[in-house]
Design a protein around this motif. Structure first.
Motif, mmCIF file in Angstrom:
data_model
loop_
_atom_site.group_PDB
_atom_site.id
_atom_site.type_symbol
_atom_site.label_atom_id
_atom_site.label_comp_id
_atom_site.label_asym_id
_atom_site.label_seq_id
_atom_site.Cartn_x
_atom_site.Cartn_y
_atom_site.Cartn_z
ATOM 1 N N LEU A 19 7.802 -89.599 -20.266
ATOM 2 C CA LEU A 19 9.008 -89.027 -20.834
ATOM 3 C C LEU A 19 8.759 -87.731 -21.558
ATOM 4 O O LEU A 19 9.496 -87.379 -22.439
ATOM 5 C CB LEU A 19 9.636 -90.047 -21.793
ATOM 6 N N VAL A 75 15.297 -96.413 -15.325
ATOM 7 C CA VAL A 75 15.364 -95.146 -16.042
ATOM 8 C C VAL A 75 16.720 -94.471 -15.838
ATOM 9 O O VAL A 75 17.250 -93.828 -16.746
ATOM 10 C CB VAL A 75 14.203 -94.243 -15.582
ATOM 11 N N GLU A 99 16.114 -94.047 -25.528
ATOM 12 C CA GLU A 99 14.737 -93.833 -25.982
ATOM 13 C C GLU A 99 14.656 -92.797 -27.071
ATOM 14 O O GLU A 99 13.588 -92.273 -27.333
ATOM 15 C CB GLU A 99 13.847 -93.385 -24.818
ATOM 16 N N LYS A 132 17.771 -89.262 -22.618
ATOM 17 C CA LYS A 132 17.984 -90.695 -22.520
ATOM 18 C C LYS A 132 18.259 -91.229 -23.901
ATOM 19 O O LYS A 132 17.339 -91.402 -24.690
ATOM 20 C CB LYS A 132 16.745 -91.372 -21.932
ATOM 21 N N HIS A 187 11.731 -89.168 -11.396
ATOM 22 C CA HIS A 187 10.888 -89.200 -12.590
ATOM 23 C C HIS A 187 9.471 -89.557 -12.198
ATOM 24 O O HIS A 187 9.220 -90.009 -11.082
ATOM 25 C CB HIS A 187 11.434 -90.239 -13.573
#
Lengths: 401, 277
Positions: free
Chosen positions: A112, A86, A122, A119, A161
């Motif tokens: 997420l 990640v 994504e 990010k 995360h």
């Protein structure tokens, strides 16, 4: 690397100034420690980050003493690698039992829905998410952008995360990360030209690590460029018999110092490069406690897991909120005299679907009629009837009116 | 250096006793803060120091010494300090790169030669110590030579036998304390309980006993016998042996409790911690 300071005796030079001295390079997924300015990465488990003093310092080793069936230590290793994916760090996985590719397939999926994280990889997936979550908060919409509040031990959640262990990571996210592997059966033992103190698997692993660090530019001696990255190293079950080591098999192993020599070389490699390592060792198979002590001293951070699975504590209602106990064996003091040990030594962990929590062990309130806590007669009856709800006395006939 | 420890040991940077062999040991605890004390103490006393830092990188010692008021980089440049960084020298020995097979290892690499084959003992390490401390270029401006080792127990973990380590410490004591009239301070760590003798921790127990016999001053660090406490990090037992001046009292022991801060450590009599009073 540190520039010499003119002297601590001068009143103008305070330790506050030292911490903001910006020789630190900014790499994604890292942050400086508030205690001594070390560069920290997240282990993937925010409670563990809090225990270790904010995170795992770059250049150090975390030793995890495995629980009996290697379920939770493997889980923490997967959290560590998933955090690397990640944060777009590079990964190096070495294992003797399972193929490293299989370990990578099992990484948990990141959650997420925290909008604060950006990010770009994504982005196409997230485009549908904000709509739903905005719709979800119609009344308390001002709280939409705040990070979620954590009740367990945690530091700021932008650094670490959260992962959903019921799903595996999407292949697109996983393939975005650069990945190096070392699988012991693929490196057959060849007769080394010089007499080596370590079994061939350890020396081959050390050589492979050194080569990857040098080739990919993680060396601190390499010229500083703008894009530096961190290498996350995960070594699974070192010391087990599959590595060619007889530590776990004999009371007096023939080369009892092979693992410690390897750990010394690993420490030398890590101190001179931008990498972090998590090593799991099946300590319950090693009979020699002194050997375990010297292994612990050669790693910087050390924790031990003891799960309740299969033991008589699994059905003990006192422990039913937790999956096991966690012991902090060692916290290092890096570049300073004192280390920050955790306040409490009685910690327990629980693996929930979206979080691996580590809390101070507290016993549930004893609401039964008998005074003693370990009265098994009534409590075991209640445990058989009760499902996963919190009260101990849900089936206790004495309180039925 | 820690001022309270200086007053306990009756030592000051201006007047140092020579020919001392100081053993710092710990049991299930971490006594490395005492090594930082002795390093900064002897550098402030303008002695010529040879430091074998086998377990941590140079930057770690440098960062801690700066907080205590001494710069290791400057001392190294002036020639006062000879530093062997065990970790970085070990890599060239443990996993030699193919390009280096014909090249000559530096002095440090030769000193760590025992990693290649622990059975050969620590002779090359001793030669390194001897050559660093007895070289006489510019030695007039510095005081007596001092050898500091951090730590000896890692040598046991790397496969060296207890006998070889004891031989090494004996040779160092003869050279540095008797011939060169300097001081030696070594750190040895131990992990087991003192009572159990089922051969679990045979190596480091034997090493500790052998070193205790050779030394003139021991500082033994332990955790508190009553349990873990956040404000008191442990206890130190200081034991003076072989005092030449007073033949009556051959050994003298004192017990202190300590707490390590960011910039030093404070020592106090048991029960007088600031957290308690």
């Amino acid at each position: 690397m540190a520039a010499p300071m003119s002297g601590v005796g001068k009143p103008s030079v305070t330790s506050f100034q030292k911490k903001t001295r910006s020789k630190l390079i900014s790499i994604a997924g890292t942050r400086p420690s508030v205690q001594n300015g070390q560069l920290l990465v997240s282990t993937g488990v925010t409670s563990l980050d809090y225990l270790l003093g904010g995170g795992l310092a770059v250049g150090t080793v975390l030793l995890i003493e495995e629980d009996r069936y290697d379920s939770y230590s493997r889980m923490i290793l997967k959290y560590f690698l998933a955090e690397g994916v990640v944060c777009r760090h590079e990964l190096f996985v070495a294992a003797a039992q399972d193929n490293p590719d299989d370990i990578l397939q099992e990484l948990p999926a990141p959650i997420l829905d925290d909008i604060a994280i950006h990010k770009p990889a994504e982005q196409p997936r997230l485009s549908s998410e904000p709509q739903e979550s905005l719709d979800a908060m119609k009344i308390a919409w001002r709280y939409q952008n705040l990070p979620k509040v954590q009740s367990a031990l945690a530091s700021s959640c932008r650094f670490g995360h959260y992962y959903d262990v019921s799903k595996t990571m999407e292949p697109e996210i996983r393939q975005a990360a650069k990945f190096h592997r070392f699988y012991v059966p693929e490196h057959p033992t060849q007769s080394s030209p010089t007499h080596s103190t370590m079994p061939e698997s350890y020396s081959a692993l050390l050589k492979s690590l050194q080569e990857v660090i040098h080739r990919e530019g993680f060396d601190l001696a390499a010229p500083m460029s703008n894009s530096r990255n961190i290498l996350r190293i995960g070594l699974h079950s070192l010391g087990s018999a599959l590595w060619g080591d007889d530590l776990c098999c004999h009371d007096n192993p023939k080369n009892g110092h092979s693992l410690t020599t390897f750990l010394y070389g690993l420490r030398a490699l890590l101190r001179s490069s931008l990498s972090v390592a998590v090593v799991t060792v099946p300590s319950h198979l090693i009979q020699d406690r002194a050997l375990m002590g010297s292994i612990t001293r050669l790693c910087d951070n050390a924790i031990a897991l003891e799960s309740f699975k299969g033991s008589e504590r699994e059905t003990n209602p006192l422990y039913k909120d937790y999956h096991g106990l966690l012991y902090v064996r060692q916290i290092p003091h890096l570049n300073c005299l004192a280390s920050k040990l955790p306040d409490h030594k009685d910690l327990a962990f629980k693996l929930k679907r979206k979080q691996f929590t580590i809390e101070r062990l507290h016993l549930p309130p004893d609401l039964s009629e008998t005074v003693s806590r370990v009265s098994r007669g009534e409590l075991s009856g209640a445990a058989a009837v009760a499902s996963a709800c919190g009260s101990v006395t849900s089936g206790n006939k004495h309180l039925d009116f | 250096m820690f001022t309270e420890l200086n007053s306990i040991l009756n030592a000051s940077p201006d007047t140092i006793t020579q020919g001392e062999f100081i053993l710092i040991s710990d049991r299930k605890s971490d006594a490395s803060f005492l090594i930082h004390h002795f390093l900064t103490f002897y550098l402030k006393a303008r002695c010529r120091v040879c430091f074998l830092g086998l377990v941590q990188s140079f930057n770690h010692y440098h960062a801690v010494s700066q907080r205590l008021g001494v710069s290791l980089l400057q001392a190294k440049e002036k020639g006062q300090l000879v530093f062997l960084e065990g970790l970085s020298e070990s890599l060239s020995v443990l996993s030699p790169r193919e390009t280096n097979t014909g090249s000559h290892l530096g002095r440090g690499g030769e000193a760590m030669d025992f990693l290649r084959d622990p059975a050969i003992g620590l002779k090359s390490l001793y030669e390194f110590v001897r050559s660093s401390l007895s070289s006489s270029d510019g030695a007039e401006e510095w005081g007596p030579p001092v050898l500091l080792v951090d730590d000896l127990s890692v040598l046991l973990s790397l496969g060296v036998s207890v006998g070889a380590v004891l031989d090494f410490s004996h040779y160092c004591r003869v050279t540095v304390c008797s011939q060169l009239k300097g001081n030696v301070a070594m750190l040895a760590r131990c992990d087991g309980e003192e009572e159990e003798d089922d051969g679990d921790d045979e190596g480091s127990e034997r090493l500790l006993k052998g070193l205790t016999h050779q030394c003139s001053l021991t500082l033994h660090v332990q955790g508190l016998p009553t349990g873990y406490c956040r404000d008191i990090h442990g206890q130190v037992e200081v034991c003076w042996r072989r005092r030449r001046q007073c033949e009556g009292k051959y050994t003298q022991k004192k017990l202190f409790q300590y707490k390590v801060h960011d910039k030093g450590a404070s020592f106090f009599a048991p029960g007088t911690s600031s957290a308690v009073l």
